[in-house]
Design a protein around this motif. Sequence first.
Motif, PDB file in Angstrom:
ATOM      1  N   HIS A 105      -4.309  20.540 -57.342  1.00  0.00           N
ATOM      2  CA  HIS A 105      -4.016  21.734 -56.540  1.00  0.00           C
ATOM      3  C   HIS A 105      -5.337  22.294 -56.009  1.00  0.00           C
ATOM      4  O   HIS A 105      -5.778  23.390 -56.379  1.00  0.00           O
ATOM      5  N   LEU A 106      -5.947  21.532 -55.124  1.00  0.00           N
ATOM      6  CA  LEU A 106      -7.272  21.898 -54.613  1.00  0.00           C
ATOM      7  C   LEU A 106      -7.267  23.184 -53.808  1.00  0.00           C
ATOM      8  O   LEU A 106      -8.314  23.807 -53.630  1.00  0.00           O
ATOM      9  N   ASP A 107      -6.100  23.562 -53.295  1.00  0.00           N
ATOM     10  CA  ASP A 107      -6.052  24.778 -52.476  1.00  0.00           C
ATOM     11  C   ASP A 107      -6.040  26.054 -53.307  1.00  0.00           C
ATOM     12  O   ASP A 107      -6.199  27.149 -52.770  1.00  0.00           O
ATOM     13  N   TYR A 108      -5.867  25.951 -54.615  1.00  0.00           N
ATOM     14  CA  TYR A 108      -5.736  27.140 -55.451  1.00  0.00           C
ATOM     15  C   TYR A 108      -7.051  27.930 -55.478  1.00  0.00           C
ATOM     16  O   TYR A 108      -8.141  27.339 -55.388  1.00  0.00           O
ATOM     17  N   PRO A 109      -6.963  29.231 -55.625  1.00  0.00           N
ATOM     18  CA  PRO A 109      -8.178  30.062 -55.607  1.00  0.00           C
ATOM     19  C   PRO A 109      -9.154  29.763 -56.731  1.00  0.00           C
ATOM     20  O   PRO A 109     -10.328  30.131 -56.641  1.00  0.00           O
ATOM     21  N   ASP A 110      -8.700  29.102 -57.794  1.00  0.00           N
ATOM     22  CA  ASP A 110      -9.591  28.711 -58.890  1.00  0.00           C
ATOM     23  C   ASP A 110     -10.782  27.919 -58.378  1.00  0.00           C
ATOM     24  O   ASP A 110     -11.847  27.912 -59.006  1.00  0.00           O
ATOM     25  N   PHE A 111     -10.608  27.223 -57.259  1.00  0.00           N
ATOM     26  CA  PHE A 111     -11.654  26.351 -56.734  1.00  0.00           C
ATOM     27  C   PHE A 111     -12.423  26.961 -55.565  1.00  0.00           C
ATOM     28  O   PHE A 111     -13.299  26.299 -54.997  1.00  0.00           O
ATOM     29  N   ASP A 112     -12.120  28.196 -55.212  1.00  0.00           N
ATOM     30  CA  ASP A 112     -12.790  28.814 -54.061  1.00  0.00           C
ATOM     31  C   ASP A 112     -14.317  28.850 -54.196  1.00  0.00           C
ATOM     32  O   ASP A 112     -15.027  28.646 -53.205  1.00  0.00           O
ATOM     33  N   PRO A 113     -14.859  29.107 -55.398  1.00  0.00           N
ATOM     34  CA  PRO A 113     -16.325  29.226 -55.479  1.00  0.00           C
ATOM     35  C   PRO A 113     -17.092  27.922 -55.249  1.00  0.00           C
ATOM     36  O   PRO A 113     -18.249  27.955 -54.830  1.00  0.00           O
ATOM     37  N   ASP A 114     -16.479  26.776 -55.532  1.00  0.00           N
ATOM     38  CA  ASP A 114     -17.264  25.533 -55.522  1.00  0.00           C
ATOM     39  C   ASP A 114     -16.434  24.310 -55.152  1.00  0.00           C
ATOM     40  O   ASP A 114     -16.643  23.217 -55.667  1.00  0.00           O
ATOM     41  N   ARG A 115     -15.505  24.470 -54.227  1.00  0.00           N
ATOM     42  CA  ARG A 115     -14.570  23.385 -53.901  1.00  0.00           C
ATOM     43  C   ARG A 115     -15.285  22.110 -53.436  1.00  0.00           C
ATOM     44  O   ARG A 115     -14.959  21.001 -53.866  1.00  0.00           O
ATOM     45  N   ALA A 116     -16.253  22.249 -52.545  1.00  0.00           N
ATOM     46  CA  ALA A 116     -16.963  21.065 -52.038  1.00  0.00           C
ATOM     47  C   ALA A 116     -17.697  20.344 -53.161  1.00  0.00           C
ATOM     48  O   ALA A 116     -17.724  19.110 -53.220  1.00  0.00           O
ATOM     49  N   GLU A 117     -18.295  21.113 -54.076  1.00  0.00           N
ATOM     50  CA  GLU A 117     -19.011  20.519 -55.197  1.00  0.00           C
ATOM     51  C   GLU A 117     -18.045  19.785 -56.129  1.00  0.00           C
ATOM     52  O   GLU A 117     -18.376  18.721 -56.677  1.00  0.00           O
ATOM     53  N   ILE A 118     -16.845  20.332 -56.303  1.00  0.00           N
ATOM     54  CA  ILE A 118     -15.842  19.702 -57.155  1.00  0.00           C
ATOM     55  C   ILE A 118     -15.424  18.354 -56.590  1.00  0.00           C
ATOM     56  O   ILE A 118     -15.305  17.360 -57.317  1.00  0.00           O
ATOM     57  N   ILE A 119     -15.222  18.306 -55.288  1.00  0.00           N
ATOM     58  CA  ILE A 119     -14.853  17.049 -54.641  1.00  0.00           C
ATOM     59  C   ILE A 119     -15.989  16.033 -54.773  1.00  0.00           C
ATOM     60  O   ILE A 119     -15.751  14.841 -55.019  1.00  0.00           O
ATOM     61  N   SER A 120     -17.223  16.493 -54.654  1.00  0.00           N
ATOM     62  CA  SER A 120     -18.379  15.619 -54.813  1.00  0.00           C
ATOM     63  C   SER A 120     -18.489  15.110 -56.245  1.00  0.00           C
ATOM     64  O   SER A 120     -18.775  13.923 -56.476  1.00  0.00           O
ATOM     65  N   ARG A 121     -18.254  15.984 -57.239  1.00  0.00           N
ATOM     66  CA  ARG A 121     -18.318  15.563 -58.640  1.00  0.00           C
ATOM     67  C   ARG A 121     -17.252  14.515 -58.939  1.00  0.00           C
ATOM     68  O   ARG A 121     -17.472  13.603 -59.733  1.00  0.00           O
ATOM     69  N   ALA A 122     -16.103  14.656 -58.316  1.00  0.00           N
ATOM     70  CA  ALA A 122     -15.044  13.672 -58.524  1.00  0.00           C
ATOM     71  C   ALA A 122     -15.516  12.296 -58.064  1.00  0.00           C
ATOM     72  O   ALA A 122     -15.353  11.297 -58.777  1.00  0.00           O
ATOM     73  N   ALA A 123     -16.111  12.241 -56.887  1.00  0.00           N
ATOM     74  CA  ALA A 123     -16.610  10.959 -56.372  1.00  0.00           C
ATOM     75  C   ALA A 123     -17.664  10.376 -57.303  1.00  0.00           C
ATOM     76  O   ALA A 123     -17.675   9.163 -57.561  1.00  0.00           O
ATOM     77  N   ASP A 124     -18.539  11.241 -57.833  1.00  0.00           N
ATOM     78  CA  ASP A 124     -19.572  10.772 -58.762  1.00  0.00           C
ATOM     79  C   ASP A 124     -18.965  10.179 -60.031  1.00  0.00           C
ATOM     80  O   ASP A 124     -19.562   9.290 -60.654  1.00  0.00           O
ATOM     81  N   ALA A 125     -17.770  10.673 -60.406  1.00  0.00           N
ATOM     82  CA  ALA A 125     -17.086  10.188 -61.606  1.00  0.00           C
ATOM     83  C   ALA A 125     -16.210   8.974 -61.318  1.00  0.00           C
ATOM     84  O   ALA A 125     -15.518   8.483 -62.222  1.00  0.00           O
ATOM     85  N   GLY A 126     -16.222   8.497 -60.064  1.00  0.00           N
ATOM     86  CA  GLY A 126     -15.417   7.340 -59.712  1.00  0.00           C
ATOM     87  C   GLY A 126     -14.027   7.682 -59.221  1.00  0.00           C
ATOM     88  O   GLY A 126     -13.202   6.794 -59.009  1.00  0.00           O
ATOM     89  N   VAL A 127     -13.769   8.980 -59.033  1.00  0.00           N
ATOM     90  CA  VAL A 127     -12.481   9.417 -58.483  1.00  0.00           C
ATOM     91  C   VAL A 127     -12.669   9.526 -56.975  1.00  0.00           C
ATOM     92  O   VAL A 127     -13.102  10.551 -56.450  1.00  0.00           O
ATOM     93  N   THR A 128     -12.358   8.457 -56.300  1.00  0.00           N
ATOM     94  CA  THR A 128     -12.749   8.339 -54.900  1.00  0.00           C
ATOM     95  C   THR A 128     -11.765   8.978 -53.934  1.00  0.00           C
ATOM     96  O   THR A 128     -12.109   9.214 -52.771  1.00  0.00           O
ATOM     97  N   GLU A 129     -10.535   9.253 -54.398  1.00  0.00           N
ATOM     98  CA  GLU A 129      -9.552   9.915 -53.545  1.00  0.00           C
ATOM     99  C   GLU A 129      -8.740  10.904 -54.368  1.00  0.00           C
ATOM    100  O   GLU A 129      -8.502  10.687 -55.564  1.00  0.00           O
ATOM    101  N   ILE A 130      -8.308  11.976 -53.706  1.00  0.00           N
ATOM    102  CA  ILE A 130      -7.593  13.067 -54.361  1.00  0.00           C
ATOM    103  C   ILE A 130      -6.403  13.434 -53.486  1.00  0.00           C
ATOM    104  O   ILE A 130      -6.536  13.533 -52.262  1.00  0.00           O
ATOM    105  N   ILE A 131      -5.255  13.653 -54.108  1.00  0.00           N
ATOM    106  CA  ILE A 131      -4.086  14.129 -53.376  1.00  0.00           C
ATOM    107  C   ILE A 131      -3.877  15.593 -53.728  1.00  0.00           C
ATOM    108  O   ILE A 131      -3.629  15.935 -54.891  1.00  0.00           O
ATOM    109  N   SER A 132      -4.007  16.455 -52.721  1.00  0.00           N
ATOM    110  CA  SER A 132      -3.823  17.886 -52.908  1.00  0.00           C
ATOM    111  C   SER A 132      -2.355  18.222 -52.647  1.00  0.00           C
ATOM    112  O   SER A 132      -1.824  17.955 -51.568  1.00  0.00           O
ATOM    113  N   ILE A 133      -1.709  18.810 -53.629  1.00  0.00           N
ATOM    114  CA  ILE A 133      -0.257  18.965 -53.643  1.00  0.00           C
ATOM    115  C   ILE A 133       0.166  20.349 -53.151  1.00  0.00           C
ATOM    116  O   ILE A 133      -0.321  21.371 -53.623  1.00  0.00           O
TER     117      ILE A 133
END
Length: 267
Positions: free
Chosen positions: A8-36
């Motif tokens: 749920h990438l659109d949730y306000p929980d991620f407002d402060p650092d959404r771009a960084e979260i997506i970048s951290r996912a890629a660094d962890a090998g999570v190359t794609e994300i489905i936002s529901i």
Amino acid sequence: MLIDTHAHLDYPDFDPDRAEIISRAADAGVTEIISIGTRIDSSTRALELAENFPNVWATAGIHPSEADEAPDDAIARLRELARSPRVIALGEIGLDYHHLPEGEDAIAANKKRQADLFRAQLDLAVELGFNAVIHQRDSWDDTLAILAGYTGRVRGVFHCFGGTIAQAHEAIALGHLVSFTGIVTFKNARQVQATAQSVAPDKFMVETDCPYLAPAPDRGKRCEPAHTRRVADKIADLRGVTVEEIAARTTQTAREFFRFQRGAPSA
């Protein structure tokens, strides 16, 4: 390579650092994300994220807990959102009987509203040729009864699956999939762990349901897509295989189910 099939990438929980979260996912090998999507506005935000981040995809749908607040033109608005090739499924949709209003009449009315909206969204999935992300809570029999009418026309993935081995096989027998979250890492989650061990390797996917359900040892903290790796690690351990095997198999399953190629750039 892993895919977080339910975030749920659109949730306000991620407002402060959404771009960084997506970048951290890629660094962890999570190359794609489905936002529901869970409402019209949530689905709209999920699509905006998918249009701005090439490794993010979106679904559009109205969560059953939002049924009473759904606008009269909900299906038309979902249809319009789904015109984007970045929208790859309907969801999350289904039935949720965990939090119902008080009083028999109110309960009956809410259950009917949920069921009507569920069917309308499944009808839209048939029209669009989409599969569906299924939410069910305390509503197993009714959810399967509705889905039975769409057998062969719509496949679903039962996200955040927490049911029994028998229930998983019941859903799979109807052509559906299940998906596991960080719950599989919890010490007391023996039922989920047993199910994750027994399901055929091509019948499940992995997800976070973030910002909820952070895996151990961060249970209770904010979850994020990078944690998909911990879910995969635990399932690999339970099944006695490598995490690379789990990643490869669940990624293939996700690509086939969500039909990512619909939104891929032209050659």
